[in-house]
Design a protein around this motif. Structure first.
Motif, short mmCIF file in Angstrom:
data_model
loop_
_atom_site.label_atom_id
_atom_site.label_comp_id
_atom_site.label_asym_id
_atom_site.label_seq_id
_atom_site.Cartn_x
_atom_site.Cartn_y
_atom_site.Cartn_z
N LEU A 84 41.33 85.20 121.00
CA LEU A 84 40.52 84.25 120.07
C LEU A 84 42.10 83.42 119.65
N TYR A 85 42.41 83.94 118.58
CA TYR A 85 43.81 83.98 118.72
C TYR A 85 44.94 82.96 119.06
N THR A 86 45.40 83.67 120.48
CA THR A 86 45.54 82.99 121.84
C THR A 86 44.71 81.93 121.73
N LYS A 87 43.49 81.59 122.16
CA LYS A 87 42.95 80.01 122.33
C LYS A 87 43.51 79.21 120.92
N ILE A 88 43.00 79.60 120.49
CA ILE A 88 43.58 78.80 118.77
C ILE A 88 44.26 78.32 119.01
N VAL A 89 45.58 78.77 119.37
CA VAL A 89 47.29 78.67 119.18
C VAL A 89 47.78 77.70 120.26
N LEU A 90 47.29 78.01 121.39
CA LEU A 90 47.66 77.27 122.17
C LEU A 90 47.18 76.29 122.70
N VAL A 91 45.40 76.52 122.67
CA VAL A 91 44.75 74.72 123.13
C VAL A 91 44.83 74.22 121.79
N PRO A 92 44.85 72.55 122.22
CA PRO A 92 44.83 72.07 121.12
C PRO A 92 43.63 71.38 120.45
N ASN A 93 43.00 71.86 119.24
CA ASN A 93 42.09 71.08 119.32
C ASN A 93 40.92 72.45 119.42
N TYR A 94 41.21 73.63 118.97
CA TYR A 94 40.14 73.85 119.73
C TYR A 94 38.94 75.38 118.62
N LYS A 95 38.19 75.24 118.29
CA LYS A 95 37.49 75.28 117.42
C LYS A 95 36.61 76.35 117.80
N LEU A 96 36.39 77.33 116.90
CA LEU A 96 35.04 78.62 116.60
C LEU A 96 34.18 78.16 116.38
N SER A 97 32.97 78.68 116.97
CA SER A 97 31.99 78.54 116.92
C SER A 97 31.18 79.50 116.39
N LEU A 98 29.71 80.47 116.30
CA LEU A 98 29.23 80.93 115.95
C LEU A 98 29.29 81.77 117.62
N LYS A 99 29.14 80.88 118.26
CA LYS A 99 29.09 81.32 119.44
C LYS A 99 30.21 82.16 120.48
N HIS A 100 30.94 82.02 119.76
CA HIS A 100 32.31 83.04 120.01
C HIS A 100 31.96 84.52 118.95
N SER A 101 31.16 84.83 119.02
CA SER A 101 31.35 85.36 117.61
C SER A 101 30.15 87.10 118.90
N VAL A 102 29.82 86.83 119.81
CA VAL A 102 29.40 87.22 120.98
C VAL A 102 30.42 88.27 122.14
N HIS A 103 32.22 87.70 121.36
CA HIS A 103 32.86 88.55 121.83
C HIS A 103 33.22 89.76 120.92
N PHE A 104 32.18 90.24 120.20
CA PHE A 104 32.36 90.95 119.01
C PHE A 104 31.46 92.59 118.82
N LEU A 105 30.24 91.34 120.04
CA LEU A 105 29.12 92.62 119.94
C LEU A 105 29.40 93.86 120.45
N PRO A 106 29.71 94.41 121.67
CA PRO A 106 29.84 95.79 122.22
C PRO A 106 30.70 96.91 120.81
N PHE A 107 31.46 95.94 119.33
CA PHE A 107 32.00 97.09 118.35
C PHE A 107 30.91 96.86 117.95
N VAL A 108 29.32 96.43 118.24
CA VAL A 108 28.18 97.30 117.14
C VAL A 108 27.99 97.95 117.48
N PRO A 109 27.26 98.79 119.04
CA PRO A 109 27.42 99.91 118.55
C PRO A 109 27.62 100.96 118.83
N ALA A 110 29.04 100.74 119.26
CA ALA A 110 30.47 101.53 119.15
C ALA A 110 30.45 101.87 117.93
#
Length: 146
Positions: A84-110
């Motif tokens: 997400l950091y590289t997307k924000i830096v490299l893609v102009p006008n890239y916006k984070l949304s709630l759907k990006h939180s899906v990337h962190f779901l594997p952390f929850v059971p771990a």
């Protein structure tokens, strides 16, 4: 304790201190890309936590097993934060949304597993289980680097 090990521990401690200071600086910095700064600060904080955990493991005999596994589970946060950091830096006008939180779901059971682990459970589970965890944790990270 050999002097090489002492130097490594001191350098690691210094690195953790610098990481925490950089985390605070980036988190509170008001200029530039604020979202990118916050993501980078979280990435640095997680890396500092992992290094700090390793220093504690090297120094102490009685480190809590849960802390070890929490440190291992943070491996599942590194990939999404880096991505997400590289997307924000490299893609102009890239916006984070709630759907990006899906990337962190594997952390929850771990994390849940890390909080529930006991020495007895470690003795009961087969070695292949922990090899599988290793493959999942680091494989997950490698997917984000590809």
């Amino acid at each position: 304790m050999p002097h090489q090990q002492i130097i490594l521990i001191l350098a690691s401690r210094f690195g953790v201190l610098l990481g925490v200071l950089l985390f605070i600086f980036l988190w509170t910095y008001r200029k530039g890309n604020k979202v990118a700064n916050k993501l980078l600060s979280l990435l640095i904080f997680v890396l500092s936590f992992r290094v700090g955990k390793s220093v504690f493991m090297e120094l102490g005999n009685g480190i809590d097993l849960r802390l070890i596994f929490i440190g291992l589970s943070t491996q599942l946060i590194l990939g999404p934060l880096f991505y997400l950091y590289t997307k924000i830096v490299l893609v102009p006008n890239y916006k984070l949304s709630l759907k990006h939180s899906v990337h962190f779901l594997p952390f929850v059971p771990a994390l849940f597993f890390s909080l529930m682990i006991t020495k007895e459970l470690v003795k009961e589970l087969p070695t292949s289980f922990f090899i599988g965890l290793f493959i999942i944790y680091y494989g997950h990270y490698l997917v984000y680097l590809a």
